[in-house]
Structures are given as C-alpha cells and as structure tokens.
Design a protein around this motif. Structure first.
Motif, PDB file in Angstrom:
ATOM      1  N   LEU A   1       6.577  11.285   0.576  1.00  5.68           N
ATOM      2  CA  LEU A   1       6.256  12.315  -0.418  1.00  5.68           C
ATOM      3  C   LEU A   1       6.790  13.689  -0.019  1.00  5.68           C
ATOM      4  N   GLY A   2       7.119  13.854   1.258  1.00  3.77           N
ATOM      5  CA  GLY A   2       7.560  15.155   1.730  1.00  3.77           C
ATOM      6  C   GLY A   2       6.419  16.140   1.874  1.00  3.77           C
ATOM      7  N   ILE A   3       5.223  15.618   2.123  1.00  4.42           N
ATOM      8  CA  ILE A   3       4.049  16.454   2.360  1.00  4.42           C
ATOM      9  C   ILE A   3       3.690  16.327   3.832  1.00  4.42           C
TER      10      ILE A   3
ATOM     11  N   ALA B   1       0.827  -1.205   0.000  1.00  6.19           N
ATOM     12  CA  ALA B   1       0.000   0.000   0.000  1.00  6.19           C
ATOM     13  C   ALA B   1       0.859   1.252   0.000  1.00  6.19           C
ATOM     14  N   VAL B   2       1.858   1.279   0.852  1.00  2.74           N
ATOM     15  CA  VAL B   2       2.755   2.436   0.909  1.00  2.74           C
ATOM     16  C   VAL B   2       3.465   2.623  -0.417  1.00  2.74           C
ATOM     17  N   ARG B   3       3.940   1.521  -0.994  1.00  4.42           N
ATOM     18  CA  ARG B   3       4.708   1.602  -2.245  1.00  4.42           C
ATOM     19  C   ARG B   3       3.863   2.126  -3.397  1.00  4.42           C
ATOM     20  N   VAL B   4       2.681   1.540  -3.623  1.00  3.44           N
ATOM     21  CA  VAL B   4       1.898   1.935  -4.796  1.00  3.44           C
ATOM     22  C   VAL B   4       1.260   3.312  -4.619  1.00  3.44           C
ATOM     23  N   MET B   5       0.849   3.644  -3.394  1.00  2.58           N
ATOM     24  CA  MET B   5       0.254   4.962  -3.176  1.00  2.58           C
ATOM     25  C   MET B   5       1.290   6.062  -3.390  1.00  2.58           C
ATOM     26  N   GLU B   6       2.499   5.844  -2.924  1.00  5.09           N
ATOM     27  CA  GLU B   6       3.554   6.837  -3.151  1.00  5.09           C
ATOM     28  C   GLU B   6       3.830   6.998  -4.643  1.00  5.09           C
ATOM     29  N   THR B   7       3.894   5.875  -5.344  1.00  3.61           N
ATOM     30  CA  THR B   7       4.206   5.914  -6.776  1.00  3.61           C
ATOM     31  C   THR B   7       3.163   6.693  -7.563  1.00  3.61           C
ATOM     32  N   VAL B   8       1.881   6.357  -7.390  1.00  2.00           N
ATOM     33  CA  VAL B   8       0.851   7.018  -8.191  1.00  2.00           C
ATOM     34  C   VAL B   8       0.635   8.460  -7.771  1.00  2.00           C
ATOM     35  N   ALA B   9       0.856   8.752  -6.494  1.00  4.77           N
ATOM     36  CA  ALA B   9       0.733  10.137  -6.036  1.00  4.77           C
ATOM     37  C   ALA B   9       1.839  10.989  -6.638  1.00  4.77           C
ATOM     38  N   ARG B  10       3.059  10.478  -6.605  1.00  3.93           N
ATOM     39  CA  ARG B  10       4.187  11.224  -7.145  1.00  3.93           C
ATOM     40  C   ARG B  10       4.043  11.411  -8.655  1.00  3.93           C
TER      41      ARG B  10
ATOM     42  N   VAL C   1      -5.782   9.578  -3.139  1.00  6.24           N
ATOM     43  CA  VAL C   1      -4.901   8.430  -3.384  1.00  6.24           C
ATOM     44  C   VAL C   1      -5.430   7.231  -2.600  1.00  6.24           C
ATOM     45  N   ALA C   2      -5.447   6.072  -3.271  1.00  2.00           N
ATOM     46  CA  ALA C   2      -6.082   4.897  -2.658  1.00  2.00           C
ATOM     47  C   ALA C   2      -5.400   3.606  -3.073  1.00  2.00           C
ATOM     48  N   PHE C   3      -5.649   2.569  -2.292  1.00  2.00           N
ATOM     49  CA  PHE C   3      -5.272   1.196  -2.648  1.00  2.00           C
ATOM     50  C   PHE C   3      -6.343   0.285  -2.078  1.00  2.00           C
ATOM     51  N   GLY C   4      -6.469  -0.906  -2.651  1.00  2.00           N
ATOM     52  CA  GLY C   4      -7.477  -1.827  -2.151  1.00  2.00           C
ATOM     53  C   GLY C   4      -7.232  -3.247  -2.622  1.00  2.00           C
ATOM     54  N   ALA C   5      -8.103  -4.157  -2.226  1.00  7.67           N
ATOM     55  CA  ALA C   5      -7.972  -5.565  -2.597  1.00  7.67           C
ATOM     56  C   ALA C   5      -7.893  -5.688  -4.106  1.00  7.67           C
ATOM     57  N   GLY C   6      -7.017  -6.583  -4.531  1.00  2.62           N
ATOM     58  CA  GLY C   6      -6.845  -6.808  -5.967  1.00  2.62           C
ATOM     59  C   GLY C   6      -5.439  -7.125  -6.428  1.00  2.62           C
TER      60      GLY C   6
END
Length: 328
Positions: free
Chosen positions: A269-271, A227-236, A313-318
C-alpha cells in the motif's frame, strides 16, 4: 446529513498470559520459531470458567462507560464471534441478560470469523440509519483457546482470547464517523481455515471428538497469500472511493494475525509501518476481537485525534474480508 459515530470503545483480555516460553513446555517449538513466523510473543488465555460472553461483557462495560451510555439505552446488540457460548441461543442474548440491556432490544450474533467486527459494524451502521435504532453495542469476542489443538504447534502458537466493544450512535454532523465500508467473501476458500466438527455436516460424536474434528484447521500458506491479496484490494478501494491518498490515512488498524501479513500490506500500500497499530506480539490472533481490542489501545495511547482518518482492514475464515474507513 446524519452520520454514525463510534461514541465509545472498550476491551478486555483475560489475566492469564501464555508466553512462547510456556508453549515450549507443551509442544515442540521455540520462541525464535514463533516470533520469526508470526511476530507473536505471548497471548492471553481465558480461565476454565470464563466463557466468550464473560469476556464480551467486560469489554462492553468499558465501552458503555467510555460513551457515557447506560446499558438500558442500548436497543441493538450484535456479538461477532466464532466461539459462541452455545450453538444456540446466541451469545448476544446471554450478554443482553447479564449486562442489563432491555428486553425490547434486537440481539443476535454474527459469524464472520476474524472479519466479524467489521461485519457487525456495517450491519449496525445500516440499521441505525433506518431510524429504527438509536444506540448500538457491537462486540467482537473470542475464546479461541477452547477450539485450539494444543498438540498442533502450527496453530496453537497463533491464537489467544479477548474481547473488544464499541458503541455506535447517530449524530447530525456530516462527514464524520463511519465514512465507508467494503466487505466481501470468497466461499471457494472455505477449507483454508475451518473447524470441521460440531455443525450439521459433522455433528458431535465420539468419533468426531476422537479424530480432532472440533479443533481449528488451517492451510497456512493459502491463508497468508489470500489475506495479503484481499486486504490490499479492499484497503486500496476504500481509500480511492473516498478520493483520498494513502498519505491522508493517519492510522491503519489491521486484523492482528501475523506480522508478516501486516508488513506485506504496508509495503504493497505504500503506508509506513509506523502508521500501523500492532499489538499481536502481546495478544496473538484474537479473531473478531483483534480490531476492537487494538482500537481501544490505540485511542488510549493517543494515536487517534479529531479529524484523523483511520482505516480498519481484516480477513478471516470463509474467506471473509473487509475494510472500514472512519473519520474522528
């Protein structure tokens, strides 16, 4: 160039509140254990006679009022949910009938778990820009209490029930509304968070019920890490694609799953955390409802102003994931 804007938002949470102290009477846990691992202090639980569609309708009514739109004007209705009223028909059809959305409207559900609201927004955005639809109502609604194993202290403390909705419309003003979206999924992680029973792979049976196949199962460490990895990636990526800096983001509304995930995202993200809207302490993880519910609260709290950039920004089952950038 035309834009698609969020014309109105609304939310609903059931009246019953289940605190950590209440859970201590049900499973072997403590308030300190739950708060330290998740940040959750309480969650809302639907009544026995409340279904997902009931929650969805109440949030939709608020969103329509906020947008000054009648249900009869809606021609596209999408419900994002992992806990539909029935396997079929769609919960969207139930909502359509009870809400008074006309029969000519296109109505369907989306199953993308906690990313569902962002998936619904992207689909509605694209369909509106075809000029075949004028007014979309998108809803994230969940009754997760119906699929939680109340004997499993690792999962039952995390989830709650609720709904959030938004009205989307096209306007002839460039540079506002939905600026961009970046969605994805990693099917290799299917078994990290799932409910095994009830589908064609494991149809409902006496055996499936007795073995707990109809409850959520989660591999917490794997979900957290990814979750941390993909949320950071798509947010950035979303910020960079639109030639912005993180300083230009006025507010981040993340999926409300775990405070440690949000804190890690903030650091990476530095936010600063002050720019994140967090209400999971009062609602827990409401899956597809979490972002629209938080959006409604944030707007009513004055956290969103014209010209602001807001990042969802989100992540979920899948595992599904996504980010959406809005300019108000």
């Amino acid at each position: 160039m035309a834009s698609v804007i969020i014309a109105g938002v609304g939310s609903y949470a059931p009246k019953r509140v289940l605190t950590n102290a209440d859970l201590m009477k049900i499973v072997d846990t403590t308030d300190e254990w739950i708060v330290s691992r998740s940040g959750i202090r309480e969650r809302h639980i639907a009544a026995d006679d409340e279904a997902t569609s009931d929650l969805a309708i109440k949030s939709a009514e608020s969103a329509l009022i906020d947008a000054n739109i009648k249900a009869s004007e809606v021609d596209l209705l999408i419900v994002a949910t992992a806990t539909p009223d029935y396997p079929l028909p769609s919960t969207a059809c139930v909502v359509q009938h009870k809400l008074g959305v006309p029969p000519h409207a296109t109505c369907f559900d989306i199953s993308a778990a906690c990313s569902g609201f962002l998936y619904a927004m992207e689909v509605a955005y694209g369909l509106i820009l075809t000029n075949r639809y004028k007014c979309a109502l998108i809803i994230g609604a969940e009754k997760l209490s119906s699929i939680v194993d109340w004997k499993d202290r690792t999962t039952c403390v995390l989830f709650g029930d609720g709904a959030g909705a938004a009205v989307l419309k096209k306007v002839d003003q460039p540079g506002i509304g939905i600026i961009g979206s970046d969605l994805g999924a990693d099917g290799e992680m299917v078994d990290a968070l799932l409910m095994p029973g009830g589908g064609s792979r494991c149809p409902a049976s006496t055996k499936s019920v007795e073995s707990g196949q109809h409850f959520l199962r989660m591999k917490g460490k794997e979900v957290f890490k990814n979750a941390v990895r993909v949320m950071e990636t798509v947010a950035r990526e979303m910020v960079e694609q639109h030639h912005l800096t993180v300083d230009q983001i006025s507010l981040v509304i993340p999926h409300q799953a775990n405070i440690r995930i949000i804190e890690a995202l903030s650091t990476n993200l530095g936010i600063p955390m002050e720019k994140f809207y967090v209400n999971l302490d009062r609602y827990g993880n409401t899956s597809a409802a979490s972002i629209p519910l938080a959006l409604d609260e944030a707007r009513r709290a004055g956290r969103i102003k014209p010209g602001d950039y807001t990042l969802f920004v989100a992540f979920g089952a899948g595992l599904t994931y996504g980010s959406t950038l809005i300019r108000w």
